[in-house]
Motif scaffolding. Sequence first.
Motif, PDB file in Angstrom:
ATOM      1  N   GLU A 134      29.808 -14.596  18.006  1.00  0.00           N
ATOM      2  CA  GLU A 134      30.463 -14.041  19.184  1.00  0.00           C
ATOM      3  C   GLU A 134      31.778 -14.774  19.423  1.00  0.00           C
ATOM      4  O   GLU A 134      31.883 -15.973  19.199  1.00  0.00           O
ATOM      5  CB  GLU A 134      29.542 -14.156  20.399  1.00  0.00           C
ATOM      6  N   ILE A 192      38.769 -10.464  15.050  1.00  0.00           N
ATOM      7  CA  ILE A 192      37.645  -9.982  14.254  1.00  0.00           C
ATOM      8  C   ILE A 192      38.063  -9.833  12.795  1.00  0.00           C
ATOM      9  O   ILE A 192      37.335 -10.217  11.874  1.00  0.00           O
ATOM     10  CB  ILE A 192      37.135  -8.646  14.821  1.00  0.00           C
ATOM     11  N   ILE A 205      23.861  -3.118  16.448  1.00  0.00           N
ATOM     12  CA  ILE A 205      24.510  -4.426  16.442  1.00  0.00           C
ATOM     13  C   ILE A 205      23.580  -5.483  17.019  1.00  0.00           C
ATOM     14  O   ILE A 205      23.447  -6.587  16.491  1.00  0.00           O
ATOM     15  CB  ILE A 205      25.832  -4.355  17.223  1.00  0.00           C
ATOM     16  N   ALA A 261      33.713  -3.264  13.007  1.00  0.00           N
ATOM     17  CA  ALA A 261      34.108  -4.559  13.543  1.00  0.00           C
ATOM     18  C   ALA A 261      33.090  -5.638  13.209  1.00  0.00           C
ATOM     19  O   ALA A 261      33.420  -6.802  13.107  1.00  0.00           O
ATOM     20  CB  ALA A 261      34.294  -4.473  15.054  1.00  0.00           C
ATOM     21  N   VAL A 262      31.846  -5.231  13.061  1.00  0.00           N
ATOM     22  CA  VAL A 262      30.805  -6.236  12.830  1.00  0.00           C
ATOM     23  C   VAL A 262      30.693  -6.624  11.370  1.00  0.00           C
ATOM     24  O   VAL A 262      31.201  -5.942  10.482  1.00  0.00           O
ATOM     25  CB  VAL A 262      29.425  -5.717  13.305  1.00  0.00           C
ATOM     26  N   ILE A 263      30.054  -7.725  11.149  1.00  0.00           N
ATOM     27  CA  ILE A 263      29.757  -8.171   9.798  1.00  0.00           C
ATOM     28  C   ILE A 263      28.255  -8.243   9.679  1.00  0.00           C
ATOM     29  O   ILE A 263      27.625  -8.929  10.480  1.00  0.00           O
ATOM     30  CB  ILE A 263      30.331  -9.569   9.522  1.00  0.00           C
ATOM     31  N   LYS A 272      22.069  -8.826  15.155  1.00  0.00           N
ATOM     32  CA  LYS A 272      22.106 -10.166  15.752  1.00  0.00           C
ATOM     33  C   LYS A 272      20.727 -10.806  15.730  1.00  0.00           C
ATOM     34  O   LYS A 272      20.565 -11.963  15.336  1.00  0.00           O
ATOM     35  CB  LYS A 272      22.579 -10.074  17.201  1.00  0.00           C
ATOM     36  N   ILE A 325      23.647  -3.514  23.472  1.00  0.00           N
ATOM     37  CA  ILE A 325      23.492  -4.532  22.436  1.00  0.00           C
ATOM     38  C   ILE A 325      22.279  -5.400  22.748  1.00  0.00           C
ATOM     39  O   ILE A 325      21.433  -5.658  21.907  1.00  0.00           O
ATOM     40  CB  ILE A 325      24.752  -5.419  22.360  1.00  0.00           C
ATOM     41  N   ILE A 384      38.063 -13.222  11.272  1.00  0.00           N
ATOM     42  CA  ILE A 384      36.705 -13.684  10.942  1.00  0.00           C
ATOM     43  C   ILE A 384      36.247 -13.056   9.637  1.00  0.00           C
ATOM     44  O   ILE A 384      35.676 -13.708   8.768  1.00  0.00           O
ATOM     45  CB  ILE A 384      35.717 -13.336  12.077  1.00  0.00           C
ATOM     46  N   THR A 407      31.471  -9.653  22.100  1.00  0.00           N
ATOM     47  CA  THR A 407      30.074 -10.071  22.020  1.00  0.00           C
ATOM     48  C   THR A 407      29.329  -9.291  20.953  1.00  0.00           C
ATOM     49  O   THR A 407      28.148  -9.501  20.724  1.00  0.00           O
ATOM     50  CB  THR A 407      29.343  -9.879  23.360  1.00  0.00           C
ATOM     51  N   ALA A 408      30.024  -8.362  20.335  1.00  0.00           N
ATOM     52  CA  ALA A 408      29.368  -7.541  19.321  1.00  0.00           C
ATOM     53  C   ALA A 408      29.382  -8.210  17.960  1.00  0.00           C
ATOM     54  O   ALA A 408      28.509  -7.983  17.141  1.00  0.00           O
ATOM     55  CB  ALA A 408      30.033  -6.172  19.235  1.00  0.00           C
ATOM     56  N   VAL A 409      30.396  -9.023  17.730  1.00  0.00           N
ATOM     57  CA  VAL A 409      30.506  -9.630  16.406  1.00  0.00           C
ATOM     58  C   VAL A 409      29.659 -10.888  16.265  1.00  0.00           C
ATOM     59  O   VAL A 409      29.206 -11.460  17.246  1.00  0.00           O
ATOM     60  CB  VAL A 409      31.973 -10.009  16.089  1.00  0.00           C
ATOM     61  N   ILE A 410      29.452 -11.252  15.035  1.00  0.00           N
ATOM     62  CA  ILE A 410      28.774 -12.499  14.729  1.00  0.00           C
ATOM     63  C   ILE A 410      29.752 -13.351  13.944  1.00  0.00           C
ATOM     64  O   ILE A 410      30.231 -12.898  12.917  1.00  0.00           O
ATOM     65  CB  ILE A 410      27.520 -12.267  13.874  1.00  0.00           C
ATOM     66  N   PHE A 424      25.468   0.372  19.301  1.00  0.00           N
ATOM     67  CA  PHE A 424      25.223  -0.796  20.142  1.00  0.00           C
ATOM     68  C   PHE A 424      23.896  -1.454  19.787  1.00  0.00           C
ATOM     69  O   PHE A 424      23.835  -2.650  19.512  1.00  0.00           O
ATOM     70  CB  PHE A 424      25.177  -0.383  21.621  1.00  0.00           C
ATOM     71  N   ILE A 471      32.875   5.254  30.684  1.00  0.00           N
ATOM     72  CA  ILE A 471      34.044   5.286  29.797  1.00  0.00           C
ATOM     73  C   ILE A 471      34.149   4.020  28.979  1.00  0.00           C
ATOM     74  O   ILE A 471      34.865   3.951  27.978  1.00  0.00           O
ATOM     75  CB  ILE A 471      35.329   5.516  30.626  1.00  0.00           C
ATOM     76  N   THR A 472      33.407   3.028  29.382  1.00  0.00           N
ATOM     77  CA  THR A 472      33.400   1.737  28.720  1.00  0.00           C
ATOM     78  C   THR A 472      32.611   1.767  27.409  1.00  0.00           C
ATOM     79  O   THR A 472      32.801   0.948  26.524  1.00  0.00           O
ATOM     80  CB  THR A 472      32.796   0.715  29.723  1.00  0.00           C
ATOM     81  N   GLU A 528      38.426  -0.337  29.819  1.00  0.00           N
ATOM     82  CA  GLU A 528      38.008  -1.366  30.779  1.00  0.00           C
ATOM     83  C   GLU A 528      38.917  -1.353  32.006  1.00  0.00           C
ATOM     84  O   GLU A 528      38.463  -1.415  33.142  1.00  0.00           O
ATOM     85  CB  GLU A 528      38.040  -2.749  30.130  1.00  0.00           C
ATOM     86  N   LEU A 563      33.145   0.040  16.855  1.00  0.00           N
ATOM     87  CA  LEU A 563      32.382  -1.188  16.656  1.00  0.00           C
ATOM     88  C   LEU A 563      31.847  -1.299  15.246  1.00  0.00           C
ATOM     89  O   LEU A 563      31.711  -2.388  14.708  1.00  0.00           O
ATOM     90  CB  LEU A 563      31.177  -1.205  17.603  1.00  0.00           C
ATOM     91  N   PRO A 581      34.697  -5.532  24.808  1.00  0.00           N
ATOM     92  CA  PRO A 581      33.269  -5.436  24.503  1.00  0.00           C
ATOM     93  C   PRO A 581      32.978  -5.877  23.073  1.00  0.00           C
ATOM     94  O   PRO A 581      31.883  -6.305  22.757  1.00  0.00           O
ATOM     95  CB  PRO A 581      32.958  -3.947  24.667  1.00  0.00           C
ATOM     96  N   LEU A 582      33.989  -5.753  22.240  1.00  0.00           N
ATOM     97  CA  LEU A 582      33.817  -6.167  20.851  1.00  0.00           C
ATOM     98  C   LEU A 582      33.433  -7.631  20.730  1.00  0.00           C
ATOM     99  O   LEU A 582      32.722  -8.020  19.812  1.00  0.00           O
ATOM    100  CB  LEU A 582      35.137  -5.981  20.090  1.00  0.00           C
TER     101      LEU A 582
END
Lengths: 347, 347
Positions: free
Chosen positions: A295, A261, B261, B291-293, B265, B231, A264, A290-293, B258, B72-73, A79, B288, A287-288
């Motif tokens: 957010e 995260i 995820i 990172a998510v659940i 959601k 996303i 959580i 908004t990726a998780v639930i 992305f 790159i993001t 970023e 990512l 960016p992570l």
Amino acid sequence: MVKNTTIYDIAREAEVSVSTVSRVLNDTAPVKASTRDKIMKVIEKHKFQPNALARSLIKKETGTIAMIVPDITNPFFPEVFYGANQEARDKGYTFFLCNTSGDDDRESEYLTILREKRVDGIIFIGGRINLANCPPELVQEVQEAAETIPVVLVNGNLAKTKFHRVYSDEAVGAALATQHLIDLGHRDIAFIGGLDFMTTTIQKVKAVKKTLEDQQLTLRKEWIQYGEFSIQAGRDLMNKLLDDSEHRPTAVLCVNDFTAIGAIKAASERGLHVPEDISIVGFDDSPLSTAVIPELTTVTQNTHELGKYAVERIFQINNGMPTKRTTVLTPKLIVRQSSGPAPVKRK
Amino acid sequence: MVKNTTIYDIAREAEVSVSTVSRVLNDTAPVKASTRDKIMKVIEKHKFQPNALARSLIKKETGTIAMIVPDITNPFFPEVFYGANQEARDKGYTFFLCNTSGDDDRESEYLTILREKRVDGIIFIGGRINLANCPPELVQEVQEAAETIPVVLVNGNLAKTKFHRVYSDEAVGAALATQHLIDLGHRDIAFIGGLDFMTTTIQKVKAVKKTLEDQQLTLRKEWIQYGEFSIQAGRDLMNKLLDDSEHRPTAVLCVNDFTAIGAIKAASERGLHVPEDISIVGFDDSPLSTAVIPELTTVTQNTHELGKYAVERIFQINNGMPTKRTTVLTPKLIVRQSSGPAPVKRK
DNA sequence: CTATTTCATGAAATGGGTTTCATTAATCTG
DNA sequence: CAGATTAATGAAACCCATTTCATGAAATAG
């Protein structure tokens, strides 16, 4: 591979001197229209690309700057790089990206290479040089480099030195997050993550403590859990916190989004709902978040600006423009889903 | 800024010729021990750093390679860069990172700069040049560049050209993921995400279709939803899918992590549980995914290897070593939490 | 002990541009 | 129209390394 065309080839074919070709290329002096046209034609015919090495050699500027990052895989750095790169393009710079991967020698190794390559500036972000306990040899080395090349430290803090710095005021950010939780009715607030010798951790803890104390609240010693910056660390530290069923915080501030995260995860693995049972706040707005639930409520560090101002600074130094040595950006709180009103106490 | 010491300064002070200093620096010919010592002392005294520009100018190699990325993001690219950078360091290269941010002119703009800077190689990853419908001018331009500089295309596919390529076989990956779902008992499988003119999308859809058909299953036309790679797009596309309560898939394959995820959601916003009610599989195994659940079942693209082999290829070309033009990596399925047995049908 | 290598080193050319200085041609000033 | 500027261009120096070629000294061969 084919031999490259040189300015001499162009001059010969256009029947002028190299000086004139150079003038056309750089527009440094008036050239008769007809001559210019003739030269341009030859240039286009050969798709002539002037050798930047030769040019840089004499001009003593390469149009190249470098960013040294500890881990490009951590989304915070891309970023910042993004913002830096945008600005770099505007200013005519191309970017070297040096990833040290946490390897200790790597920083000074890259430093040597970059100096030999005569880059127009170096941006350090994260990494050892930005640590409060940075080894003096490295400081020394970077300081020497800074005598010939503009060096900017991003989001670091080498107190007694006078490097150029751009950073976001993490203390303000932490205070903002703390106040947010207090406003939501939380009184039992914990802090997790971050190595205890790193500025980023120290500053945040201090700010959290101060904000709480200003309102007659305290940060319990057992509720400060230091550790790595990873998801796994966040999970582990959160588990430690939750293991003590006697004293359980209703809200947790985390050193960054990764640890948040992890926190959580730990919470939901124990059947706790975020934010109904416990609020969790991150830091960085990567960016992570908004990726998780749910957010993540988090603090944005103005990542793009961080990069942008660092490049701008380098540009200013190189062009003899007046600059300040320090640029401070103010973080903003971003409220999303992971924070909510404190649960009603059942004694 | 202080004037840099040159090899002439060293030579003068050590009372030898520049040739001898050069020999000491590069170890290209025997130098008497006493002379060498004398020279080394002067070098160290001045912390002499030979000018890489002058060296590159005559050696016709810069020890510099470039990677051109669209964004790159997007965490996929830093991963590839990471692998590339490791290998680059081993081979003595430093990396230019050029972020085009999807800006169309930017690719050819960077191409010009890099050619002028005489980089030793260019890696294109993503971006227009890797599209099936890449504009011919750009192809032309890159092809011209490839005549003087080694160019490697990563994860792209410009069919009729013969660029050097390194890619992971996305078709195999998609087939793997599809088979995984079939094995779990799923029969109603959908695919979401990806622009329909991009190779990465096309190949995956084709592979999914084939795998299903090989087992007398079909991919319903309404269950292919094209769109962006974000996303948000994943969420929107998933919602479209779920809007049709008549026909609802029990599993969804996504073009990348992305969109996966986003899909998770959308599902959980409607009260659906993943994977109990619906299985979701991503692609890329980006950071990512853990990172998510729930953690994402996904397909790894060997991101680090992708970068590594691209750099290796450039090295080989530059050193006249024999190379193949194409390197194909085989993706692997990574089963985590977002996929599970198909729910029992209640007719 | 002379002839031939090998060692050790320096002078000068090279790479490919930019820039200063000098010169001539063109334009302007009064 | 003479004198003063300004335009237009070329020659040569410069930036800072590497490398080829040449030369004298030392080491080895016969």
